[in-house]
Design a protein around this motif. Structure first.
Motif, short mmCIF file in Angstrom:
data_model
loop_
_atom_site.label_atom_id
_atom_site.label_comp_id
_atom_site.label_asym_id
_atom_site.label_seq_id
_atom_site.Cartn_x
_atom_site.Cartn_y
_atom_site.Cartn_z
N GLN A 149 2.47 9.19 18.06
CA GLN A 149 3.69 8.47 18.40
C GLN A 149 3.73 7.07 17.80
OE1 GLN A 149 6.37 9.85 20.33
NE2 GLN A 149 5.20 11.67 19.75
N TRP A 150 2.58 6.52 17.47
CA TRP A 150 2.54 5.19 16.88
C TRP A 150 2.89 5.19 15.39
CZ3 TRP A 150 -1.72 5.09 13.48
CH2 TRP A 150 -2.68 6.08 13.70
N TYR A 151 3.21 6.35 14.83
CA TYR A 151 3.67 6.41 13.45
C TYR A 151 5.00 5.68 13.27
CZ TYR A 151 0.16 9.85 11.86
OH TYR A 151 -1.00 10.48 11.50
N GLU A 152 5.71 5.41 14.38
CA GLU A 152 6.96 4.65 14.26
C GLU A 152 6.68 3.22 13.78
OE1 GLU A 152 8.89 2.73 17.82
OE2 GLU A 152 7.91 4.41 18.85
N TYR A 153 5.42 2.81 13.81
CA TYR A 153 5.02 1.50 13.31
C TYR A 153 4.33 1.58 11.95
CZ TYR A 153 5.73 0.41 18.25
OH TYR A 153 6.27 0.28 19.50
N THR A 154 3.57 2.64 11.72
CA THR A 154 2.71 2.68 10.53
C THR A 154 3.07 3.77 9.52
OG1 THR A 154 1.10 4.25 11.48
CG2 THR A 154 0.79 1.91 11.98
N GLY A 155 3.83 4.78 9.94
CA GLY A 155 3.99 5.95 9.09
C GLY A 155 2.69 6.73 9.02
N VAL A 156 2.65 7.74 8.16
CA VAL A 156 1.48 8.63 8.11
C VAL A 156 0.23 7.94 7.57
CG1 VAL A 156 2.85 10.73 7.91
CG2 VAL A 156 2.13 9.55 5.84
N TYR A 157 0.41 6.84 6.82
CA TYR A 157 -0.78 6.17 6.28
C TYR A 157 -1.60 5.50 7.37
CZ TYR A 157 1.19 7.21 1.75
OH TYR A 157 1.69 7.89 0.66
N GLY A 158 -0.96 5.15 8.47
CA GLY A 158 -1.73 4.68 9.62
C GLY A 158 -2.66 5.76 10.12
N GLY A 159 -2.19 7.01 10.08
CA GLY A 159 -3.03 8.14 10.46
C GLY A 159 -4.21 8.30 9.53
N THR A 160 -3.99 8.11 8.23
CA THR A 160 -5.10 8.20 7.27
C THR A 160 -6.16 7.16 7.57
OG1 THR A 160 -3.69 9.11 5.51
CG2 THR A 160 -5.73 8.01 4.83
N VAL A 161 -5.74 5.92 7.84
CA VAL A 161 -6.70 4.85 8.17
C VAL A 161 -7.49 5.22 9.42
CG1 VAL A 161 -6.93 2.44 8.86
CG2 VAL A 161 -5.33 3.06 7.05
N LEU A 203 7.13 14.46 12.17
CA LEU A 203 6.66 13.11 11.86
C LEU A 203 7.82 12.21 11.44
CD1 LEU A 203 3.33 13.95 9.99
CD2 LEU A 203 3.71 13.52 12.43
N ARG A 204 8.80 12.81 10.72
CA ARG A 204 9.98 12.03 10.34
C ARG A 204 10.77 11.64 11.59
NH1 ARG A 204 7.30 13.50 6.56
NH2 ARG A 204 6.13 11.77 7.48
N ALA A 205 10.85 12.54 12.56
CA ALA A 205 11.56 12.22 13.81
C ALA A 205 10.88 11.05 14.52
CB ALA A 205 11.58 13.45 14.71
N ILE A 206 9.56 11.04 14.55
CA ILE A 206 8.82 9.97 15.23
C ILE A 206 8.93 8.66 14.47
CG2 ILE A 206 6.51 9.20 15.91
CD1 ILE A 206 5.86 12.21 16.36
N GLU A 207 8.73 8.71 13.15
CA GLU A 207 8.78 7.49 12.34
C GLU A 207 10.12 6.79 12.47
OE1 GLU A 207 5.87 8.98 8.68
OE2 GLU A 207 8.04 9.22 8.57
N MET A 208 11.20 7.56 12.52
CA MET A 208 12.55 6.98 12.53
C MET A 208 13.16 6.94 13.93
SD MET A 208 12.64 6.46 9.36
CE MET A 208 11.38 6.99 8.19
#
Length: 545
Positions: A166-178, A459-464
């Motif tokens: 759910q925090w991908y709304e701040y970082t996108g998928v690259y936050g997940g990679t980190v 993921l697009r739904a969460i990011e946006m």
């Protein structure tokens, strides 16, 4: 550790990554530990007395990610081959398949290799930062250049267990990679420290555990408490389930149109505002300059006349003529004495003279677009003779927003484009209140490809924080709410239509507003690391003479 044992560790990482990847949804947390065996093997190489350890570093990493990619996206060869015909088309399909199978792992292995080369010039914390930055930069390259294939970006792995993302709304998928990389590095350090009976650094231990657990807690709280503002719009999503091999063959475009209309009418209400039809729903190469006179267009507009507030978004194949070679993708038609572009388009039709057309921009390398078209323009005649649509589609350079007469805005996304969060974010910044994805997943068959593609849309739904309305010709059509839950969906290979209310949203998330900040920081840190590393290398080299 023997070479055989190292490769067994690397193979274990491949299997764990595969098991953690969609559609094995509830195993996604394995991503936080999957790379530990590989890191242990790489640490063994680093501590060995091998004359050229960097070769082993590269080979082990490439092996891990190559096996992982082949297991996870085995279906790609079939998908790509479906676009082509004949022996030449199969050769191109095999070549393009190497992009996800081998090129992605090659770039990631290169990042690991460079990281090892630079480690001698920096303290531990800087080394970790450079390593993370190099991997992020490699993933971003896979999103940005003409050989793009961002399907296997590590952060995508939580698409199946979106409650943790759910925090991908701040970082996108690259936050997940980190998160994945740092979690694995921490656990590797912990195992090696315990195994070698070193004294534990309890501050580092607590910090590492917190880094793994806190994003999970935050995400679950965010997921549980997220409430959509009530701003409903009634939509109809159609899945005509037309065999893709018949779609461009025995069935006429008009017959397919009648199927779409019948399905739409079967579930629509008088207050329905949107009808969403899939990618290439109208496969008749409509001339964009004459589209209002096109027979299928007229029939579709007549269908809308009974829905006063209705707007139709449909996939279509369109063409545009030019007196000169106006674009890199334009082809010369000798009989006409003109150039023409073919487009995989989304078309918005209303109860008015207004028509909006969007051209698919993120094209499949080699299959839909000749990579680096200006550089390799001399190869266009060769590709044209190989059959199918190899390298044959035009594109546009900016995303679009379709606005209905009611003022509602949506971003049209065609198939493969649903992998680009920042691209969709541009349209959200420009006023899109929900996301429309049109696709045709039938080429892939009943494989995990169709499931992965659907799950990535979460993921697009969460990011946006936008509802996603997804129409697939053959695949899985769905409605996804703003927190990533699939609220309605069709079954595979079933002719069906969905009627549902979605909530529109005007709020802009941090990620939608700011885009891919993490890759930007990663590229900058990579550049600085390389410059400083090269400077220290030559300083050390010449100071010894």
């Amino acid at each position: 550790m023997s070479t055989k044992k190292r490769y067994s560790y690397a193979g274990l990482s491949s299997i764990l990554l595969f098991l953690a990847w969609p559609p094995f949804n509830w195993l996604s947390p394995l991503l936080l530990v999957a790379l530990v065996p590989l890191f242990i093997a790489l640490d063994d190489v680093a501590k060995s007395n091998e004359p050229k350890p960097t070769k082993s570093i590269f080979r082990l990493t490439f092996f891990t990610f190559f096996v992982f990619n082949v297991l996870s996206v085995y279906w790609i060869y079939n998908a790509i081959n479906a676009y082509n015909t004949g022996f030449g088309g199969s050769i191109i399909s095999l070549f393009v398949s190497l992009i996800p199978y081998a090129l992605g792992p090659f770039l990631i292995a290169s990042a690991y290799w460079v990281s090892y080369k630079l480690k001698q010039y920096f303290v531990r914390i800087i080394r970790v930062g450079i390593f993370i930055s190099l991997v992020i930069s490699a993933e971003y390259l896979q999103q940005s250049w003409d050989l793009a294939f961002p399907w296997m970006t590590l952060g995508n792995g939580f698409a199946g267990f979106h409650q943790l993302a759910q925090w991908y709304e701040y970082t996108g998928v690259y936050g997940g990679t980190v998160w994945i990389l740092l979690s694995n590095l921490f656990l590797c350090w912990l195992i090696i420290t315990i195994k070698t009976k070193q004294q534990l650094n309890y501050k580092k231990l607590i910090g590492g555990i917190a880094f793994i657990i806190l994003p999970i807690i935050f995400s679950l709280i965010k997921y549980t408490n997220y409430k959509e503002s009530i701003n409903p719009s009634n939509v109809v999503v159609v899945q005509p389930n037309i065999d893709p091999y018949e779609k461009f063959g025995s069935l006429t475009a008009y017959d397919q149109l009648e199927t779409l209309i019948k399905l739409s009418d079967s579930v629509a209400h008088s207050n329905t505002e949107y009808f969403i039809w899939p990618e290439t729903a109208l496969p008749n190469y409509a001339d964009e300059d004459q589209i209002r006179n096109n027979r299928e267009f007229i029939r579709a507009q007549n269908f809308l006349s009974k829905y006063k507030n209705g707007t139709l978004i449909t996939g279509a194949e369109t063409i545009k003529w030019y007196p000169n070679e106006a674009t890199p993708s334009a082809k010369y038609i000798k009989d006409m004495g003109m150039y023409v572009d073919n487009f995989n388009s989304a078309v918005q039709i209303e109860n008015s003279a207004e028509v909006d057309i969007y051209h698919k921009s993120k094209l499949v390398p080699g299959v839909e677009k000749l990579p680096f078209p200006t550089l390799f323009a001399f190869l266009k005649p060769v590709f044209a003779k190989l059959g199918g649509s190899v390298g044959g589609w035009g594109w546009q350079n900016e995303p679009s927003v379709f606005y209905a007469q009611s003022g509602i805005g949506t971003v049209p996304v065609i198939c493969y484009e649903s992998l680009w969060g920042n691209w969709i974010g541009q349209s959200v910044r420009n006023g899109a209140q929900f996301i429309t994805i049109i696709t045709n997943d039938g080429w892939w068959g009943n494989t995990s490809g169709k499931d992965q593609h659907l799950l990535y849309a979460k993921l697009r739904a969460i990011e946006m924080r936008r509802a996603v309305v997804r129409s697939a010709n053959t695949g899985i059509s769905a409605i996804i709410d703003q927190r990533g839950d699939i609220t309605h969906h069709t079954e595979w290979w079933k002719r069906e239509a969905i009627n549902a209310d979605i909530n529109l949203n005007n709020e802009i998330t941090f990620y939608a507003k700011n885009g891919d900040i993490i890759p930007g920081i990663g590229i900058l840190f990579t550049f600085l690391g390389l410059i400083i590393g090269i400077f220290k290398h030559f300083k050390r080299k010449y100071s010894t003479h």
